[in-house]
Design a protein around this motif. Sequence first.
Motif, mmCIF file in Angstrom:
data_model
loop_
_atom_site.group_PDB
_atom_site.id
_atom_site.type_symbol
_atom_site.label_atom_id
_atom_site.label_comp_id
_atom_site.label_asym_id
_atom_site.label_seq_id
_atom_site.Cartn_x
_atom_site.Cartn_y
_atom_site.Cartn_z
ATOM 1 N N VAL A 240 34.827 61.845 13.700
ATOM 2 C CA VAL A 240 34.704 61.390 15.251
ATOM 3 C C VAL A 240 34.332 62.496 15.940
ATOM 4 N N LEU B 84 44.215 61.300 14.972
ATOM 5 C CA LEU B 84 43.040 61.222 14.239
ATOM 6 C C LEU B 84 43.302 62.259 12.976
ATOM 7 N N PHE C 264 40.856 62.449 9.678
ATOM 8 C CA PHE C 264 39.640 62.504 10.574
ATOM 9 C C PHE C 264 39.446 63.920 10.949
ATOM 10 N N VAL D 201 37.536 65.997 13.824
ATOM 11 C CA VAL D 201 37.348 65.684 15.147
ATOM 12 C C VAL D 201 36.437 66.863 15.750
ATOM 13 N N VAL E 27 30.101 57.196 11.667
ATOM 14 C CA VAL E 27 30.972 57.758 12.608
ATOM 15 C C VAL E 27 30.978 57.221 13.784
ATOM 16 N N CYS E 28 32.380 57.123 14.563
ATOM 17 C CA CYS E 28 32.301 56.917 15.929
ATOM 18 C C CYS E 28 32.317 57.866 16.896
ATOM 19 N N CYS F 89 25.491 56.172 15.438
ATOM 20 C CA CYS F 89 26.769 56.182 15.602
ATOM 21 C C CYS F 89 27.270 54.779 16.003
ATOM 22 N N ILE G 224 40.123 53.331 15.519
ATOM 23 C CA ILE G 224 39.145 53.928 14.297
ATOM 24 C C ILE G 224 40.025 54.023 13.288
#
Length: 180
Positions: free
Chosen positions: A4, A39, A44, A46, A121-122, A139, A175
């Motif tokens: 992310v 996250l 995830f 980050v 990917v966000c 993204c 997410i």
Amino acid sequence: MKLVILDRDGVINQDSANFIKNPNEWIAIPGSLEAIALLNQSGFRVVVATNQSGVSRGLFDMATLNSIHDKMHRELALVGGRIDAVFYCPHSADDNCNCRKPKTGMIKEIGKRFSVDLNQVCGVGDALRDLQAFANAGCQPILVRTGKGETTLGAGELPENTIVFADLSEAAQYIIAENN
């Protein structure tokens, strides 16, 4: 790998029209650090992607920027979270660099460094330039209403597939749910 990308000011910490010029001005938005930790706990990585033109404007130097980021890392560690990397553009808009959002250079560099397909990917931001950079790099753009988010939403020029949430906590929950 699940990744992310977050903008910093207005997403993780309170924003200021006068720039965040020292560690004392860096104040986490309630729930944002816990959202990053959540996250992380969900697998995830980050990464932060932030425009920091205050450097080129002479408002603060690199040592001060590093001190601001040290504070962010320390406060995040206290809630069990981490940021894997901080990418920043120190240039002003007049420098016409490729890394300053809304251009995609910084976002594409993150994809390259982490060997990740940016379509997976966000990217979470509070300003139109964040969303444009994320969308144009491939993204999923996510707007949070914190920081400049309400103003950005009101202007109504969001990239086509932008998703909107109240804050980083809500965005993180989405997410995680979408990627598990």
